[in-house]
Scaffold this motif. Structure first.
Motif, PDB file in Angstrom:
ATOM      1  N   GLN A  86       0.828  -1.204   0.000  1.00 25.59           N
ATOM      2  CA  GLN A  86       0.000   0.000   0.000  1.00 25.59           C
ATOM      3  C   GLN A  86       0.864   1.256   0.000  1.00 25.59           C
ATOM      4  O   GLN A  86       0.555   2.236  -0.681  1.00 25.59           O
ATOM      5  CB  GLN A  86      -0.951  -0.001   1.212  1.00 25.59           C
ATOM      6  N   GLN A  87       1.929   1.225   0.789  1.00 23.83           N
ATOM      7  CA  GLN A  87       2.839   2.368   0.835  1.00 23.83           C
ATOM      8  C   GLN A  87       3.471   2.605  -0.542  1.00 23.83           C
ATOM      9  O   GLN A  87       3.543   3.740  -1.011  1.00 23.83           O
ATOM     10  CB  GLN A  87       3.918   2.140   1.884  1.00 23.83           C
ATOM     11  N   ARG A  90       1.437   6.866  -6.812  1.00 24.62           N
ATOM     12  CA  ARG A  90       0.372   7.809  -7.213  1.00 24.62           C
ATOM     13  C   ARG A  90       0.795   9.262  -7.074  1.00 24.62           C
ATOM     14  O   ARG A  90       0.221  10.127  -7.709  1.00 24.62           O
ATOM     15  CB  ARG A  90      -0.885   7.562  -6.384  1.00 24.62           C
ATOM     16  N   SER A  91       1.756   9.535  -6.190  1.00 22.53           N
ATOM     17  CA  SER A  91       2.138  10.925  -5.941  1.00 22.53           C
ATOM     18  C   SER A  91       3.105  11.452  -6.972  1.00 22.53           C
ATOM     19  O   SER A  91       3.656  10.802  -7.764  1.00 22.53           O
ATOM     20  CB  SER A  91       2.756  11.068  -4.553  1.00 22.53           C
ATOM     21  N   LYS A 123       2.251   1.677  -3.468  1.00 20.14           N
ATOM     22  CA  LYS A 123       1.202   2.161  -4.375  1.00 20.14           C
ATOM     23  C   LYS A 123       0.915   3.640  -4.148  1.00 20.14           C
ATOM     24  O   LYS A 123       0.760   4.406  -5.101  1.00 20.14           O
ATOM     25  CB  LYS A 123      -0.081   1.360  -4.174  1.00 20.14           C
ATOM     26  N   LYS A 124       0.867   4.045  -2.891  1.00 19.78           N
ATOM     27  CA  LYS A 124       0.622   5.461  -2.550  1.00 19.78           C
ATOM     28  C   LYS A 124       1.742   6.340  -3.099  1.00 19.78           C
ATOM     29  O   LYS A 124       1.486   7.392  -3.682  1.00 19.78           O
ATOM     30  CB  LYS A 124       0.511   5.612  -1.031  1.00 19.78           C
ATOM     31  N   GLN A 125       2.985   5.889  -2.931  1.00 18.09           N
ATOM     32  CA  GLN A 125       4.129   6.632  -3.451  1.00 18.09           C
ATOM     33  C   GLN A 125       4.064   6.721  -4.972  1.00 18.09           C
ATOM     34  O   GLN A 125       4.423   7.745  -5.543  1.00 18.09           O
ATOM     35  CB  GLN A 125       5.436   5.956  -3.022  1.00 18.09           C
TER      36      GLN A 125
END
Length: 173
Positions: free
Chosen positions: A165-166, A172-173, A168-170
């Motif tokens: 998840q971390q 997206r940014s 994936k979040k990175q």
């Protein structure tokens, strides 16, 4: 004194017994993975040395799996690393993680590989290790528990999920 403690103390009879007891099972396991017959003695020797080093460093004091499970996981991890090594590109010269994008080259957006590699390097060491073990090396959760010293399968599953998840979040940014 239990076997792990005896191995930690360097008891030669226990060391020899463990070495001889696990050898044929290890060979059979590695054959199923597709390892070359002539590589089996060296692979076993290397895996057994790593096992002993981890025992002596105290990494297996709370091992819940059998020693053979841990030993086989070391062999599997090593085998998949060496097998895929020639097809993988390094993230950078200091990285142990390597990614293979060859099969996906035509379907990935431009710059995706570079961004993924960059974001992966920003993850913590534990996240890199667990994601590498699961996705790149192909270790199962139980094997990661025993080879990395996690408490149980659910802990590994949760940690892997948080790390993914971390990442994936990175991305997206």
């Amino acid at each position: 004194m239990n076997r792990i403690e005896a191995l930690k103390q360097g008891d030669p009879s226990i060391t020899r017994m463990e070495y001889e007891t696990n050898r044929e099972g290890f060979y059979a396991f590695m054959r199923k993975l597709g390892a070359a017959e002539d590589s089996l003695p060296d692979r076993y020797q290397d895996a057994f040395i790593i096992l002993l080093e981890n025992i002596r460093k105290g990494r297996l004091d709370q091992l819940e799996a059998r020693l053979s499970t841990y030993l086989f996981a070391i062999g599997k991890y090593s085998y998949f690393n060496s097998k895929k090594q020639q097809d993988w590109i390094p993230l950078d010269e200091n990285s142990e993680v390597r990614l293979s994008w060859e099969p996906y080259a035509n379907s990935l957006p431009e710059g995706f590989t570079e961004k993924l590699e960059q974001q992966f390097r920003l993850l913590g060491r534990k996240c890199q290790e667990i994601l590498k073990a699961f996705y790149y090396t192909g270790l199962k959760l139980d094997e990661i528990v025993s080879s990395m010293g996690y408490e149980n399968k659910e802990t590994v599953k949760s940690q892997k999920s948080r790390c993914l998840q971390q990442l994936k979040k990175q991305m997206r940014s």
